[in-house]
Motif scaffolding. Structure first.
Motif, PDB file in Angstrom:
ATOM      1  N   LEU A 180       0.868  -1.185   0.000  1.00  0.00           N
ATOM      2  CA  LEU A 180       0.000   0.000   0.000  1.00  0.00           C
ATOM      3  C   LEU A 180       0.893   1.219   0.000  1.00  0.00           C
ATOM      4  N   ASP A 181       0.352   2.308  -0.552  1.00  0.00           N
ATOM      5  CA  ASP A 181       1.069   3.568  -0.482  1.00  0.00           C
ATOM      6  C   ASP A 181       0.480   4.332   0.701  1.00  0.00           C
ATOM      7  N   ALA A 182       1.330   5.027   1.455  1.00  0.00           N
ATOM      8  CA  ALA A 182       0.833   5.752   2.633  1.00  0.00           C
ATOM      9  C   ALA A 182      -0.300   6.708   2.255  1.00  0.00           C
ATOM     10  N   SER A 183      -0.264   7.225   1.029  1.00  0.00           N
ATOM     11  CA  SER A 183      -1.305   8.202   0.622  1.00  0.00           C
ATOM     12  C   SER A 183      -2.677   7.532   0.502  1.00  0.00           C
ATOM     13  N   GLU A 184      -2.722   6.202   0.419  1.00  0.00           N
ATOM     14  CA  GLU A 184      -4.027   5.511   0.309  1.00  0.00           C
ATOM     15  C   GLU A 184      -4.703   5.357   1.660  1.00  0.00           C
ATOM     16  N   LEU A 185      -3.944   5.602   2.742  1.00  0.00           N
ATOM     17  CA  LEU A 185      -4.467   5.319   4.085  1.00  0.00           C
ATOM     18  C   LEU A 185      -4.743   6.584   4.891  1.00  0.00           C
ATOM     19  N   ALA A 186      -5.777   6.487   5.762  1.00  0.00           N
ATOM     20  CA  ALA A 186      -6.011   7.567   6.740  1.00  0.00           C
ATOM     21  C   ALA A 186      -5.249   7.256   8.029  1.00  0.00           C
ATOM     22  N   GLY A 187      -5.020   5.978   8.288  1.00  0.00           N
ATOM     23  CA  GLY A 187      -4.306   5.580   9.505  1.00  0.00           C
ATOM     24  C   GLY A 187      -4.660   4.162   9.879  1.00  0.00           C
ATOM     25  N   GLY A 188      -4.221   3.758  11.069  1.00  0.00           N
ATOM     26  CA  GLY A 188      -4.503   2.397  11.486  1.00  0.00           C
ATOM     27  C   GLY A 188      -4.594   2.289  13.001  1.00  0.00           C
ATOM     28  N   ILE A 189      -5.141   1.185  13.454  1.00  0.00           N
ATOM     29  CA  ILE A 189      -5.162   0.890  14.891  1.00  0.00           C
ATOM     30  C   ILE A 189      -4.546  -0.490  15.069  1.00  0.00           C
ATOM     31  N   PHE A 190      -3.536  -0.548  15.922  1.00  0.00           N
ATOM     32  CA  PHE A 190      -2.852  -1.820  16.147  1.00  0.00           C
ATOM     33  C   PHE A 190      -3.115  -2.290  17.574  1.00  0.00           C
ATOM     34  N   THR A 191      -3.529  -3.520  17.701  1.00  0.00           N
ATOM     35  CA  THR A 191      -3.757  -4.113  19.026  1.00  0.00           C
ATOM     36  C   THR A 191      -2.828  -5.309  19.168  1.00  0.00           C
ATOM     37  N   ALA A 192      -1.775  -5.089  19.959  1.00  0.00           N
ATOM     38  CA  ALA A 192      -0.716  -6.109  20.058  1.00  0.00           C
ATOM     39  C   ALA A 192      -1.222  -7.409  20.674  1.00  0.00           C
ATOM     40  N   SER A 193      -2.264  -7.336  21.505  1.00  0.00           N
ATOM     41  CA  SER A 193      -2.684  -8.523  22.264  1.00  0.00           C
ATOM     42  C   SER A 193      -3.633  -9.446  21.492  1.00  0.00           C
ATOM     43  N   GLU A 194      -4.071  -9.040  20.293  1.00  0.00           N
ATOM     44  CA  GLU A 194      -5.049  -9.871  19.573  1.00  0.00           C
ATOM     45  C   GLU A 194      -4.412 -11.169  19.079  1.00  0.00           C
ATOM     46  N   GLN A 195      -5.249 -12.211  18.992  1.00  0.00           N
ATOM     47  CA  GLN A 195      -4.718 -13.528  18.648  1.00  0.00           C
ATOM     48  C   GLN A 195      -5.295 -14.053  17.327  1.00  0.00           C
TER      49      GLN A 195
END
Ligand SMILES: Cc1cc2nc3c(=O)[nH]c(=O)nc-3n(C[C@H](O)[C@H](O)[C@H](O)COP(=O)(O)OP(=O)(O)OC[C@H]3O[C@@H](n4cnc5c(N)ncnc54)[C@H](O)[C@@H]3O)c2cc1C
Length: 420
Positions: A180-195
């Motif tokens: 992906l190109d950064a310009s295609e994204l608004a952002g992200g949410i990362f949850t380290a604990s998800e399985q």
């Protein structure tokens, strides 16, 4: 007590285990000759404990016209004037109210927390091997509005379970395999604990353990046709091979639960939401995703699962309302195939193991867990997009409610009366 569990998907199997563990005599009935042949067979593999986004929400409502009109849309209605869909749809619209969404999220999160600890307990005590891994989950957003809404709904404080808001560049740094190109994204949410974990392998392992239990009886390859009542109470079920009697019955037949409820004389608002998955084997040495990834706009999930000792990428998504149709539509599979090539750069020319399943979905995306209006029949069904995530907690709640344990009294948020 003799308890008959109707349906041997992930919900029925976990329910059967908790009831057998509590000392009940359990009978498991399923139409297939083996277990987990319905929606639990090849799902997305995500155990989404911290990030729940109910389908019924103001955001879905706003996007509904474009979702339903675009040919490549991840959502489609092909059910004509299905009266069951009309009743379900009316309730779905009501469930999009912000107050209802808030209540659903709170209920799902509590059940997800219980499910996480129950899954850990089961997999350790039974030594189940299904590729369970805390891989972390990255949700990427292309729309600024959706991203802002999701940020407001973050459920855990940063650091508590590692939920972080990321810029587009941070998303790509975290998961460099994303094309992906950064310009295609608004952002992200990362949850380290998800399985992540393979639901089918979990079900196969649990089936083996259940087979070793002396207090568990199997009636597989047998269709549940309808209820047998006596004095206003469910006393047996009618199958193609005669009646099966028990003291209590637990309804876990996925999307078929609503037809059984109708035969019992009450309305159960569960409608099939058809989804697809493909399973891709990366080329040797290929650079693949390390975390599970959700593309929020396309409503697709990508999970690097350990299947039979090798890493495979499970790609899942699509939400089609077309009644009980389980035919694989190649044009829908093509959406997953194209997204895998575009987002992950994967070669999708070989065997991609296309699969479709019907998610048993309630209007407000909350499962129905509680006693039914028919005496003797308990319901544990309607887990929609989160059945794998919520299975173990729902089973625990079911066994505790049947045994009338005081800690299970809080479950009114899952009672049928809030949804019907
Ligand atoms: C494409 C897709 C991706 C998904 N991804 C995820 C994910 O990443 N994470 C997550 O948490 N969840 C996910 N899910 C949801 C999850 O898979 C389902 O919620 C879950 O499998 C439902 O389990 P169940 O036991 O209720 O239903 P099922 O697995 O469908 O089991 C119902 C059982 O009842 C039996 N049955 C039905 N009718 C009868 C009858 N008349 N007589 C006898 N037996 C009968 C069936 O044979 C079946 O075995 C996904 C689902 C799909 C379709």
């Amino acid at each position: 007590m003799k308890i008959c569990v109707l349906g041997a998907g992930v919900i029925g199997l976990t329910t059967a285990w908790c009831l057998a563990e509590a000392g009940h005599d359990v009978v498991i009935v399923d139409r297939h000759a083996s277990t987990a042949k319905g929606a639990s067979a090849a799902n997305g593999g995500q155990l989404s404990y911290a990030f729940v986004a109910p389908l019924a929400s103001p955001a879905t409502l706003l996007k509904l016209p474009s979702l339903l009109l675009s040919p490549d849309s991840p959502m489609r209605i092909r059910a004509g004037l299905d009266p069951a869909l009309i009743s379900w749809g009316a309730r779905f619209l009501l469930a999009c109210r912000p107050a209802a969404v808030r209540e659903t999220i709170a209920a799902q999160l509590a059940l997800a927390a219980l499910s996480r600890s129950e899954l850990a307990r089961l997999s350790q005590s039974l030594m189940l091997s299904f590729g369970l891994r805390t891989a972390g989950k990255l949700v990427v957003f292309r729309s600024r509005r959706e991203f802002d809404t999701a940020r407001r709904m973050i459920t855990a404080k940063p650091g508590e379970d590692g939920q972080q808001v990321l810029t587009p560049a941070e998303c790509l740094a975290l998961e460099p395999a994303l094309r992906l190109d950064a310009s295609e994204l608004a952002g992200g949410i990362f949850t380290a604990s998800e399985q992540i974990g393979d639901c089918a392998a979990f079900c196969a392992g649990l089936t083996l353990r259940l087979r070793r239990q002396r207090n568990v009886e199997w009636i597989l390859g047998t269709e549940v046709i309808g209820p047998v009542r006596s004095g206003g109470r469910l006393v047996a079920i009618d199958t193609g091979n005669g009646h099966v009697q028990a003291d209590r019955f637990v309804l876990c037949m996925g999307t078929a639960s609503s037809a059984f409820a109708r035969a019992c004389g009450f309305y159960l608002p569960i409608y099939p939401l058809k989804g697809y998955s493909i399973t891709l084997t990366p080329a040797p040495g290929a650079h693949v995703i390390r975390h599970s990834v959700t593309d929020m706009e396309r409503k697709l999930v990508f999970a690097p699962l350990a299947l039979d000792g090798h890493t495979a990428i499970r790609v899942a998504g699509i939400a089609d309302l077309e009644s009980n149709n389980t035919t694989i539509d190649t044009s829908r599979v093509e959406i997953l195939r194209r997204a895998s090539a575009e987002l992950l750069g994967m070669n999708t020319a070989g065997d991609i193991e296309p699969w479709c399943g019907l998610r048993p979905t309630t209007p407000d995306s909350r499962p129905i867990i509680g006693w039914s209006p028919l005496d003797g029949l308990f319901i544990n069904s309607g887990h929609g997009m989160l059945g794998w995530t919520l299975a173990c907690g729902s089973a625990r709640l079911t066994a505790d409610m049947i045994d009338r344990k005081p800690e299970a009294n809080e479950a009114s948020v899952f009672a049928l009366r809030r949804a019907a």
